[in-house]
Scaffold this motif. Structure first.
Motif, PDB file in Angstrom:
ATOM      1  N   PHE B  63      47.877  12.746   3.380  1.00  0.00           N
ATOM      2  CA  PHE B  63      47.570  13.245   2.042  1.00  0.00           C
ATOM      3  C   PHE B  63      46.065  13.173   1.759  1.00  0.00           C
ATOM      4  CE2 PHE B  63      51.548  14.128  -0.038  1.00  0.00           C
ATOM      5  CZ  PHE B  63      52.482  13.385   0.676  1.00  0.00           C
ATOM      6  N   GLU B  64      45.615  14.082   0.929  1.00  0.00           N
ATOM      7  CA  GLU B  64      44.254  14.018   0.431  1.00  0.00           C
ATOM      8  C   GLU B  64      44.203  14.586  -0.975  1.00  0.00           C
ATOM      9  OE1 GLU B  64      42.134  16.146   3.507  1.00  0.00           O
ATOM     10  OE2 GLU B  64      42.133  17.976   2.316  1.00  0.00           O
ATOM     11  N   ALA B  65      43.136  14.253  -1.689  1.00  0.00           N
ATOM     12  CA  ALA B  65      42.960  14.745  -3.056  1.00  0.00           C
ATOM     13  C   ALA B  65      41.496  15.063  -3.261  1.00  0.00           C
ATOM     14  CB  ALA B  65      43.427  13.698  -4.060  1.00  0.00           C
ATOM     15  N   GLU B  66      41.236  16.071  -4.078  1.00  0.00           N
ATOM     16  CA  GLU B  66      39.870  16.484  -4.366  1.00  0.00           C
ATOM     17  C   GLU B  66      39.562  16.302  -5.841  1.00  0.00           C
ATOM     18  OE1 GLU B  66      38.854  20.423  -3.141  1.00  0.00           O
ATOM     19  OE2 GLU B  66      36.717  20.091  -3.481  1.00  0.00           O
ATOM     20  N   PHE B  67      38.508  15.571  -6.113  1.00  0.00           N
ATOM     21  CA  PHE B  67      38.055  15.369  -7.484  1.00  0.00           C
ATOM     22  C   PHE B  67      37.186  16.556  -7.882  1.00  0.00           C
ATOM     23  CE2 PHE B  67      36.808  13.209 -11.245  1.00  0.00           C
ATOM     24  CZ  PHE B  67      35.447  13.387 -11.414  1.00  0.00           C
ATOM     25  N   LYS B  68      37.580  17.270  -8.936  1.00  0.00           N
ATOM     26  CA  LYS B  68      36.804  18.408  -9.438  1.00  0.00           C
ATOM     27  C   LYS B  68      36.465  18.150 -10.889  1.00  0.00           C
ATOM     28  CE  LYS B  68      38.534  22.006  -6.335  1.00  0.00           C
ATOM     29  NZ  LYS B  68      39.151  23.356  -6.240  1.00  0.00           N
ATOM     30  N   LYS B  69      35.223  17.754 -11.113  1.00  0.00           N
ATOM     31  CA  LYS B  69      34.801  17.408 -12.462  1.00  0.00           C
ATOM     32  C   LYS B  69      34.842  18.621 -13.391  1.00  0.00           C
ATOM     33  CE  LYS B  69      31.038  15.139 -14.959  1.00  0.00           C
ATOM     34  NZ  LYS B  69      29.718  14.469 -14.833  1.00  0.00           N
ATOM     35  N   SER B  70      34.428  19.786 -12.876  1.00  0.00           N
ATOM     36  CA  SER B  70      34.377  20.986 -13.721  1.00  0.00           C
ATOM     37  C   SER B  70      35.757  21.398 -14.209  1.00  0.00           C
ATOM     38  CB  SER B  70      33.737  22.132 -12.948  1.00  0.00           C
ATOM     39  OG  SER B  70      34.494  22.434 -11.791  1.00  0.00           O
ATOM     40  N   THR B  72      38.319  19.056 -14.368  1.00  0.00           N
ATOM     41  CA  THR B  72      38.967  17.764 -14.717  1.00  0.00           C
ATOM     42  C   THR B  72      40.302  17.625 -13.992  1.00  0.00           C
ATOM     43  OG1 THR B  72      39.999  18.626 -16.748  1.00  0.00           O
ATOM     44  CG2 THR B  72      37.824  17.608 -16.957  1.00  0.00           C
ATOM     45  N   SER B  73      40.248  17.874 -12.680  1.00  0.00           N
ATOM     46  CA  SER B  73      41.479  17.824 -11.900  1.00  0.00           C
ATOM     47  C   SER B  73      41.352  16.861 -10.731  1.00  0.00           C
ATOM     48  CB  SER B  73      41.851  19.218 -11.395  1.00  0.00           C
ATOM     49  OG  SER B  73      40.920  19.662 -10.429  1.00  0.00           O
ATOM     50  N   PHE B  74      42.490  16.414 -10.254  1.00  0.00           N
ATOM     51  CA  PHE B  74      42.560  15.525  -9.091  1.00  0.00           C
ATOM     52  C   PHE B  74      43.889  15.810  -8.400  1.00  0.00           C
ATOM     53  CE2 PHE B  74      41.062  12.252  -6.488  1.00  0.00           C
ATOM     54  CZ  PHE B  74      41.953  11.203  -6.367  1.00  0.00           C
ATOM     55  N   HIS B  75      44.007  16.988  -7.842  1.00  0.00           N
ATOM     56  CA  HIS B  75      45.256  17.438  -7.232  1.00  0.00           C
ATOM     57  C   HIS B  75      45.472  16.802  -5.864  1.00  0.00           C
ATOM     58  CE1 HIS B  75      45.211  20.036 -10.563  1.00  0.00           C
ATOM     59  NE2 HIS B  75      44.733  21.137 -10.013  1.00  0.00           N
ATOM     60  N   LEU B  76      46.711  16.521  -5.575  1.00  0.00           N
ATOM     61  CA  LEU B  76      47.105  15.905  -4.296  1.00  0.00           C
ATOM     62  C   LEU B  76      47.652  16.986  -3.379  1.00  0.00           C
ATOM     63  CD1 LEU B  76      47.573  13.120  -2.813  1.00  0.00           C
ATOM     64  CD2 LEU B  76      49.918  13.246  -3.695  1.00  0.00           C
ATOM     65  N   THR B  77      47.205  16.987  -2.133  1.00  0.00           N
ATOM     66  CA  THR B  77      47.658  18.007  -1.191  1.00  0.00           C
ATOM     67  C   THR B  77      48.010  17.391   0.154  1.00  0.00           C
ATOM     68  OG1 THR B  77      45.400  18.460  -0.438  1.00  0.00           O
ATOM     69  CG2 THR B  77      46.235  19.806  -2.261  1.00  0.00           C
ATOM     70  N   LYS B  78      48.821  18.158   0.898  1.00  0.00           N
ATOM     71  CA  LYS B  78      49.136  17.806   2.278  1.00  0.00           C
ATOM     72  C   LYS B  78      49.417  19.116   2.998  1.00  0.00           C
ATOM     73  CE  LYS B  78      52.039  14.936   5.258  1.00  0.00           C
ATOM     74  NZ  LYS B  78      53.072  13.884   5.342  1.00  0.00           N
ATOM     75  N   PRO B  79      48.855  19.327   4.173  1.00  0.00           N
ATOM     76  CA  PRO B  79      48.992  20.638   4.827  1.00  0.00           C
ATOM     77  C   PRO B  79      50.427  20.978   5.227  1.00  0.00           C
ATOM     78  CG  PRO B  79      47.203  19.359   5.800  1.00  0.00           C
ATOM     79  CD  PRO B  79      47.965  18.426   4.905  1.00  0.00           C
ATOM     80  N   SER B  80      51.193  19.962   5.611  1.00  0.00           N
ATOM     81  CA  SER B  80      52.518  20.225   6.152  1.00  0.00           C
ATOM     82  C   SER B  80      53.479  19.110   5.716  1.00  0.00           C
ATOM     83  CB  SER B  80      52.448  20.295   7.682  1.00  0.00           C
ATOM     84  OG  SER B  80      53.726  20.469   8.242  1.00  0.00           O
ATOM     85  N   ALA B  81      54.459  19.484   4.894  1.00  0.00           N
ATOM     86  CA  ALA B  81      55.379  18.476   4.364  1.00  0.00           C
ATOM     87  C   ALA B  81      56.352  17.985   5.427  1.00  0.00           C
ATOM     88  CB  ALA B  81      56.156  19.060   3.186  1.00  0.00           C
TER      89      ALA B  81
END
Lengths: 112, 112
Positions: B63-70, B72-81
């Motif tokens: 898993f990884e997540a990207e902080f996007k200040k513009s 105000t998101s912090f979505h969690l992703t994974k390439p292959s479930a």
């Protein structure tokens, strides 16, 4: 898993009776927390401790008290259990206030 | 006051397809953000945390997540479930008193 245990793991009790839940850690972490988890609410903080004999209230502290006489133990007491306190209770620990918290396995409490 | 909003209460994916769990935060200052996972009848496990270093944070289990200040998101992703990813996921923000504020959770289902 971090060294956190909770006891009991399951408890059924009657309305009006006192209940004490125990959290025990072997990590020597300063901070300890009690949460309750209910559907649709995520986890809500009940009380927390930032050292031996140092405790403070969280978001949903009414009806609960806590004590911490040793670094490793944090007790949560329901003085007179009510049906609204039926929930799953989680203990957590943290080395510092700013770091992530590590959670115990939970205690499922049913008040009938 | 700090808060998080998880935009989906349930997400369903097929095994091998990407996972996206969405989280928006509200904070008056640069926040610390976390993702936790809870498997059925288990405690919560820390997946990853953002504490103002790299905006792309890698966690456990791919898993990884990207902080996007513009945004105000912090979505969690994974390439292959994977089937073992089926669980409930919580987005969490640390408030200025170092307490954690939990979102209401997203339940991830993974179909074969």
């Amino acid at each position: 898993d971090a060294g956190i245990t909770q006891s009991p793991r399951h408890k059924v009790t009657e309305t009006g009776t006192p209940v004490t839940l125990r959290c025990h850690q072997t990590e020597n972490h300063r901070y300890m927390y009690w949460y309750r988890q209910d559907p649709g609410h995520g986890l809500r903080l009940i009380h927390y401790s930032y050292g031996v004999k140092d405790t403070d209230k969280g978001e949903v502290s009414d009806g609960y008290s806590v004590s911490r006489s040793k670094t490793e133990d944090f007790l949560l007491t329901l003085e007179s259990a009510t049906s609204s306190q039926t929930s799953v209770y989680f203990c957590a620990i943290s080395e510092t206030g700013g770091k992530g918290q590590y959670f115990g396995p939970g205690t499922r409490l049913t008040v009938t | 006051a700090q808060s998080v909003t998880q935009l989906d209460s349930h997400v369903s994916v097929s095994e091998g397809t990407p996972v996206l769990l969405r989280c928006n935060y509200s904070s008056s200052y640069s926040p610390s953000l976390f993702w936790y996972v809870q498997h059925p009848n288990k405690g919560l496990q820390l997946l990853l945390k953002y504490t103002s270093a790299a905006t792309l944070v890698k966690g456990i289990n791919g898993f990884e997540a990207e902080f996007k200040k513009s945004e105000t998101s912090f979505h969690l992703t994974k390439p292959s479930a994977h089937m073992s990813d089926a669980a409930e996921y919580f987005c969490v923000v640390r408030d200025k008193t170092d307490k954690l504020i939990f979102g209401t959770g997203t339940r991830l289902q993974v179909f074969p």
